[in-house]
Design a protein around this motif. Structure first.
Motif: not given
Ligand code: NAP
Length: 277
Positions: A10-12, A32-34, A67-70, A91-95, A115-119
């Protein structure tokens, strides 16, 4: 600049869409997407090349956006380490903390945290950015340009402030949706159908946000101006105060910041038992 995203979720997608809207050429962006279905969708809808192979997707990139999950970040960063070359890594991964990512990348320190947000999905995001003092202005500008394609950006000076960004604006849309839900529920209880309730709640939010954005006055003054003595708003605000709604919101944001610190420590640990989230 040749830009590669690792993770095409979604974010990418939001960031790529924003960059294309700002005039970037699809040929300068790779993902790059699996997942094969997601790759096909990226190519069809956004016109960018989507690769299954990390090596192919990041070869000769000037900047790599992770932009993968943390939870997937450690493995991805370790695979990227021998391939990153001199690229700027965002990196845009939270944490995921700067030092942890740098370690997983084999000492590659040209890293910016975002750290982006969903909007951002509606190109109306707000992204907090952090880079260590040693980062160059050019790297800061590139990171801000990429994240700025999906909304506004704000730099923080200390990395701990990224936990506050996560708590305020990262999780923030959920607080707003919670309030909208409640307003819609009240409108429905007062006799409006779902569509009318939604319109009343959403347009109230949209208008109040626009007014607050355009006004030099703080929100407290704008609130007082709607609140005439003995009127309806005064009665409603008294109810909110009785339930300490304002104080609860403040406590909620502190709780989110605390959870962000916990997750950061757990995600960054190389001890498997410490990674239990
Ligand atoms: N969404 C938000 O509100 C938000 C806000 C701020 C920050 N973020 C951060 O943004 C990041 C992405 O979030 P998202 O919502 O876009 O997640 P997402 O939709 O799950 O996207 C991640 C994508 O990366 C793919 N992937 C996993 N491992 C991979 C690998 N080794 N190589 C290439 N692709 C791989 C995933 O495939 P599979 O699904 O098959 O695993 C998925 O398609 C997260 O770290 C999140 O913390 C998100």
């Amino acid at each position: 600049m040749k830009l590669s995203f690792v993770g095409g979720g979604n974010m990418a997608r939001a960031l790529v869409a924003g960059l294309l809207k700002k005039g970037w050429q699809p040929g300068d962006i790779r993902v790059v997407e699996i997942d094969a279905g997601a790759r096909e969708r990226l190519q069809r809808e956004l016109g960018v090349a989507a690769h299954a192979s990390l090596a192919e997707g990041v070869a000769a990139a000037d900047c790599v956006v992770l932009a993968v999950k943390p939870q997937q970040m450690r493995e991805v960063a370790r695979s990227l380490a021998p391939l990153a070359g001199e690229a700027l890594v965002v990196t845009i991964a939270a944490g995921i903390r700067h030092a942890d990512l740098t370690r997983w990348l084999g000492g590659h320190s040209r890293v910016v945290r975002a750290m982006p947000n969903t909007p951002a999905l509606a190109l109306a995001g707000i992204t907090g950015l952090y880079a260590p003092q040693a980062a160059t202005q050019a790297d800061r500008d590139h990171a801000a340009q990429i994240l700025g394609a999906a909304g506004t950006t704000l730099w923080v000076e200390r990395e701990e402030q990224m936990d506050a960004v996560t708590a305020v604006s990262g999780s923030g849309p959920a607080y707003v949706f919670y309030f909208i839900e409640a307003l819609e529920k009240a409108a429905a209880e007062l006799g409006f159908d779902q569509d009318a309730a939604r319109t009343l709640a959403l347009e109230t939010f949209r208008g109040a946000v626009k007014l607050a954005g355009e006004s030099a006055e703080p929100a407290a003054i704008l609130r007082e101006r709607v609140t005439s003595k003995g009127g309806t708003t005064e009665r409603a605000l008294a109810e909110l105060e009785k339930s300490a709604v304002g104080a609860s919101i403040v406590r909620a944001v502190h709780a989110a910041a605390e959870r962000s610190r916990e997750l950061g420590a757990a995600l960054g640990s190389d001890e498997p038992q410490a990674r239990a989230l």
